[in-house]
Scaffold this motif. Structure first.
Motif, PDB file in Angstrom:
ATOM      1  N   LEU B 120       0.857  -1.186   0.000  1.00  0.00           N
ATOM      2  CA  LEU B 120       0.000   0.000   0.000  1.00  0.00           C
ATOM      3  C   LEU B 120       0.892   1.234   0.000  1.00  0.00           C
ATOM      4  O   LEU B 120       2.040   1.174   0.414  1.00  0.00           O
ATOM      5  N   PHE B 121       0.354   2.362  -0.472  1.00  0.00           N
ATOM      6  CA  PHE B 121       1.134   3.592  -0.500  1.00  0.00           C
ATOM      7  C   PHE B 121       1.053   4.237   0.890  1.00  0.00           C
ATOM      8  O   PHE B 121      -0.014   4.694   1.297  1.00  0.00           O
ATOM      9  N   PRO B 122       2.165   4.267   1.617  1.00  0.00           N
ATOM     10  CA  PRO B 122       2.098   4.670   3.027  1.00  0.00           C
ATOM     11  C   PRO B 122       1.776   6.147   3.240  1.00  0.00           C
ATOM     12  O   PRO B 122       1.354   6.522   4.320  1.00  0.00           O
ATOM     13  N   HIS B 123       1.980   6.970   2.196  1.00  0.00           N
ATOM     14  CA  HIS B 123       1.731   8.400   2.381  1.00  0.00           C
ATOM     15  C   HIS B 123       0.287   8.774   2.045  1.00  0.00           C
ATOM     16  O   HIS B 123      -0.077   9.942   2.093  1.00  0.00           O
ATOM     17  N   LEU B 124      -0.524   7.767   1.680  1.00  0.00           N
ATOM     18  CA  LEU B 124      -1.925   8.021   1.353  1.00  0.00           C
ATOM     19  C   LEU B 124      -2.821   7.240   2.312  1.00  0.00           C
ATOM     20  O   LEU B 124      -2.456   6.152   2.759  1.00  0.00           O
TER      21      LEU B 124
END
Lengths: 289, 272
Positions: B120-124
């Motif tokens: 998963l994209f950790p900054h989103l």
């Protein structure tokens, strides 16, 4: 215990002043004119204000150029396309491998006398942009770009390769995946060293003395060289140091805000706030993390 | 998990369909990592709505083959098509040349992938993870993407985690978001690369439940997994790979109960 830079600097300054005070009582050779110091700090002349703005403007512009070149350079160094890699490597090699002072002299006077390129005196949006300032910004920016290339490259490499794969598996092209997924995550790693770089940049603008750009340091040098305040280096450069310290302090506040914002989603320990940053982290929470 | 997922496909709408009902067609696929010959001629077809479970010992090439299907890995010989379109390559004068980045990206957009480590994209946030690709790749309007994202999160039982960042989700929750993220692209097929092997045992069930639901609803799936319960319950076909080739395939019941090959027997005895 962590170092507490502001306390340390304060203590050192106090020590210097006290020692100087003692020395003057003993010998009486140097007559202090403290009003020069206080005036320069509390009621800066338009000349000093101009120097401050020039320092800030040159530093910010050069750093922005440096960041853009740094991102391009890092993408170049990591590219599969060989010529891009070679070009980026060459750029970093040249500009990290030679002194900034030499680059400034070469890019201004070197190009000027040979008529290879003479920087025109420009006026942008009503602001005069003399040739020396343009050459100075260019030299500082290009030099900074070489260092930023390495910083950004390290940032990109710190991002899990699975992130790029996930982005591509969702149909993103490489440029889009870089822009939307990888670089925003790399930014979190890049900002602390970027903070160092910009802090340095604010002070390095002083090197533009060699092309006579009247930024903060040059202004105080000139005040020391002639006029009513001439030969008061102690008061003048103490005031000059205070101004630089103020600028770098404001920057560390801004940096703390940026780091907090970029830290969203990553949990863990929040970056130190301004107070912690200046005076070290007092263990108010019992020191447990 | 208290919430039972339902109508996952209903949340995303119409899926692209292949004309002849064949979603994946792979013939004679060879793949080398340097001098290491990891795929030695793999032939496989997957029909629409089929759930295919790929098993085999580690190093047998199953994950590599899966990654070739959406061209995360290049292949050196053979061809792979999805929905009738050659993946990663185009034919020029009877020769296969690697396709342009833009075309490959467009093909990948139709092939979902769920990773072992979630990615998963950790900054989103969870919702932003799901909205990102529809907006950026498909040009879906933001409110539409948001609506679909909310629906999908609800149906994988995570309506309470909409604004949560992946770092604050458990492994099982992250994997369910990852499945929702893949679904949001309306894929013709989803590839699952060992989706439960990085999970704590108590979280495997919640992810398998979502996958079973998907299978029942008719999603075409290729699943690299050793979850025998999942294979028996919803798998249409189990394919056994070893040393870069498919050595045996059959229905889950047939393959698990009476494997023909010695290597399959030996392998099954280790994992059952």
């Amino acid at each position: 215990m962590r170092p507490r830079p502001a306390l340390l600097v304060g203590a050192v300054l106090l020590l210097v002043v006290l020692l100087a005070g003692c020395a003057s009582q003993n010998t009486g050779q140097y007559v202090y004119n403290w009003s020069i110091f206080w005036d320069s700090v509390l009621r800066p002349s338009p000349r000093i204000v101009n120097g401050i703005w020039l320092t800030v403007a040159i530093a910010v512009t050069s750093q922005v150029i440096g960041i853009i070149l740094g991102v391009l350079g890092a993408l170049g160094r990591l590219a599969r396309f060989r010529p891009a890699r070679y070009a980026a490597n060459f750029y970093v090699w040249i500009f990290r491998g030679t002194p900034l002072l030499v680059q400034i002299m070469f890019l201004y006077y070197g190009l000027l006398v040979t008529h290879i390129y003479s920087w025109p005196d420009l006026s942008l949006l009503g602001i005069a942009l003399p040739s020396a300032i343009q050459a100075g910004i260019f030299a500082l920016g290009v030099n900074e770009g070489a260092y930023m290339t390495e910083i950004v490259r390290a940032g990109i490499l710190s991002v899990d390769p699975g992130q790029l794969e996930a982005a591509r598996s969702l149909g993103m092209t490489y440029p889009k995946a870089m822009r939307r997924i990888v670089l925003p995550q790399a930014a979190r790693v890049v900002v602390p060293p970027l903070g160092n770089e910009f802090n340095n940049m604010l002070k390095t603008t002083s090197l533009l003395v060699v092309v006579a750009v009247p930024e903060l340091f040059v202004t105080f040098s000139q005040l020391n060289g002639s006029g009513p305040t001439s030969f008061h280096p102690f008061e003048l450069f103490l005031a000059c140091a205070v101004w630089f310290l103020l600028l770098t302090t404001i920057w560390s506040i801004i940096q703390a805000v940026i780091e907090r914002r970029l830290g969203r989603g990553f949990g863990g320990e929040s970056p130190p706030g301004l107070f912690d940053r200046l005076f070290g982290r007092f263990s108010s929470s019992g020191g447990a993390h | 998990m208290t919430h039972t997922p339902h109508d996952l496909l209903d949340a995303v709408g119409e899926l692209p369909q292949s004309p002849d009902g064949l979603v994946v067609e792979a013939t004679g696929v060879h793949k080398y990592f340097g001098r290491l010959h990891v795929l030695r001629g793999v032939d496989l077809t997957v029909k629409r709505r089929e759930v295919l479970v790929l098993i085999g010992p580690s190093g047998s090439g199953k994950t590599t083959f899966l990654r070739c299907i959406n061209h995360l890995e290049r292949i050196q010989q053979g061809r792979i098509s999805v929905n009738g379109h050659l993946i990663g390559y185009r034919e020029e004068n009877g020769k296969l040349v690697e396709d342009r980045e833009r075309n490959i990206a467009a093909q990948r957009a139709q092939i979902g992938m769920v990773f072992q480590r979630f990615n998963l994209f950790p900054h989103l946030t969870a919702l932003e993870n799901i909205m990102e690709a529809p907006i950026q790749v498909r040009g879906t309007p933001e409110d539409e993407a948001r609506e679909m994202g909310l629906k999908l999160l609800e149906r994988v039982g995570l309506e309470a985690k909409v604004d949560t960042y992946p770092g604050r989700l458990s492994g099982g929750q992250q994997q369910r978001v990852a499945i929702a993220r893949a679904l949001a692209m309306k894929p013709a097929l989803i590839l699952f690369d060992e989706p439960t092997s990085a999970l704590d045992p108590e979280m495997i069930g919640e992810v398998l439940d979502v996958m079973k639901e998907l299978a029942v609803e008719g999603m075409t799936m290729i699943v690299v997994s050793h979850e025998m319960g999942f294979a028996r319950e919803v798998g249409d076909r189990v394919v056994m790979m070893d040393e870069g080739v498919i050595i045996e395939e059959g229905s889950p019941a047939a393959l698990f109960e009476s494997p023909r090959e010695e290597r399959t027997k030996a392998f099954l005895s280790k994992i059952l």
